[in-house]
Design a protein around this motif. Structure first.
Motif, mmCIF file in Angstrom:
data_model
loop_
_atom_site.group_PDB
_atom_site.id
_atom_site.type_symbol
_atom_site.label_atom_id
_atom_site.label_comp_id
_atom_site.label_asym_id
_atom_site.label_seq_id
_atom_site.Cartn_x
_atom_site.Cartn_y
_atom_site.Cartn_z
ATOM 1 N N THR A 35 0.957 3.407 -4.713
ATOM 2 C CA THR A 35 0.240 2.897 -5.883
ATOM 3 C C THR A 35 1.165 2.908 -7.101
ATOM 4 N N GLU A 36 0.758 2.166 -8.112
ATOM 5 C CA GLU A 36 1.570 2.100 -9.333
ATOM 6 C C GLU A 36 1.676 3.470 -9.994
ATOM 7 N N ASP A 37 0.574 4.223 -9.983
ATOM 8 C CA ASP A 37 0.600 5.558 -10.582
ATOM 9 C C ASP A 37 1.549 6.485 -9.834
ATOM 10 N N GLN A 38 1.530 6.415 -8.509
ATOM 11 C CA GLN A 38 2.464 7.224 -7.721
ATOM 12 C C GLN A 38 3.901 6.896 -8.093
ATOM 13 N N GLY A 61 -4.390 14.603 -10.179
ATOM 14 C CA GLY A 61 -5.009 13.440 -9.554
ATOM 15 C C GLY A 61 -6.096 13.872 -8.596
ATOM 16 N N PHE A 65 -5.422 10.979 -3.635
ATOM 17 C CA PHE A 65 -4.728 9.988 -4.467
ATOM 18 C C PHE A 65 -3.213 9.990 -4.244
ATOM 19 N N VAL A 209 -2.158 10.744 -11.707
ATOM 20 C CA VAL A 209 -2.375 9.750 -10.654
ATOM 21 C C VAL A 209 -3.840 9.348 -10.744
ATOM 22 N N ASN A 210 -4.104 8.231 -11.406
ATOM 23 C CA ASN A 210 -5.483 7.794 -11.639
ATOM 24 C C ASN A 210 -5.954 6.725 -10.669
ATOM 25 N N THR A 211 -5.020 6.096 -9.966
ATOM 26 C CA THR A 211 -5.368 4.967 -9.104
ATOM 27 C C THR A 211 -5.520 5.411 -7.661
ATOM 28 N N PRO A 212 -6.671 5.161 -7.053
ATOM 29 C CA PRO A 212 -6.825 5.511 -5.632
ATOM 30 C C PRO A 212 -6.044 4.559 -4.756
ATOM 31 N N ARG A 216 -9.400 3.625 0.161
ATOM 32 C CA ARG A 216 -9.789 5.029 0.147
ATOM 33 C C ARG A 216 -11.303 5.148 0.078
#
Length: 229
Positions: A35-38, A61, A65, A209-212, A216
């Motif tokens: 993910t972009e957050d990762q 997170g 996540f 990390v806000n994006t799952p 998921r």
């Protein structure tokens, strides 16, 4: 807290070397879509490790996540520098889960992963501690057993603490003996107010990390009446 922060500013360590090819290969072997957050959190940790001051970062997170994947990448970068990694978790079950996850993720690497908990016999624990002191174990995953005085690392470089809020006061005092000169990455889905306060004050850096990940399944919590049958 402020005095402690100023004191830690004076601590330095050699920056981690830039090793794009081997690290990229490890990152590319991630079986899921990043993910972009990762990606952003990982770049922040890389910047910390390639700096000359010990990392003190909280990675926050929700469950599932992808915090563990980022921690494994940080562990890989540390063992590349011939440093040892300690992964401290609050329960025996979680230690075993992390051990299996790390073993799968590191199966194509030469690095040695071990776990120390009550699932290991006294004889097995003694052998693990001896190998750890000799530098023959790269990543040790464990419960509070790892905080015992007989557990000594040959050259600890990175401490990963999972769910810090689930450790008691006495355990947290013992954790502090690791923290002075090593990099520390704290993973938490529900950080305690003190941890958040330290991040807001700048004593610890904060990554979110806000994006799952794709597909998921949401966590469902139910309150059910007790039933002994």
């Amino acid at each position: 807290l402020y005095r402690s922060h100023v004191k830690n500013k004076n601590l330095v360590r050699p920056p981690y070397a830039y090793s794009a090819s081997l690290l990229k290969s490890f990152v590319d072997n991630f079986v899921y879509k990043e993910t972009e957050d990762q990606h952003v959190c990982w770049l922040e940790i890389v910047a910390d490790l390639q700096g000359n001051r010990p990392m003190k970062r909280v990675l926050c997170g929700d469950v599932g996540f992808g915090k563990t994947e980022i921690a494994m990448r940080a562990a890989f970068k540390a063992v590349q520098q011939e440093k040892q990694v300690a992964v401290l978790v609050p329960t025996t079950i979680l230690a075993q889960q992390h051990f299996e996850t790390f073993c799968r993720r590191f199966e194509d690497t030469p690095f040695i992963i071990e776990v120390i908990s009550r699932f290991r016999t006294a004889a097995e624990q003694k052998k693990i501690i001896k190998r750890l002191q000799e530098g023959k174990i790269d990543v040790l995953i464990g419960t509070h057993r790892m905080l015992s005085t007989d557990v000594k690392f040959k050259e600890l470089g990175l401490l990963v603490v999972d769910e810090e809020q689930r450790f008691g006061v006495r355990h947290k005092e013992k954790i502090k003996r690791f923290r002075a000169s090593v990099d520390v990455l704290t993973l938490s889905a529900t950080p305690i107010p003190r941890t958040l306060h330290m991040s807001l004050m700048g004593i610890r850096d904060l990554s979110l990390v806000n994006t799952p990940p794709a597909d998921r399944r949401a966590v469902r919590t139910r309150l059910m009446p007790a039933n002994d049958y």
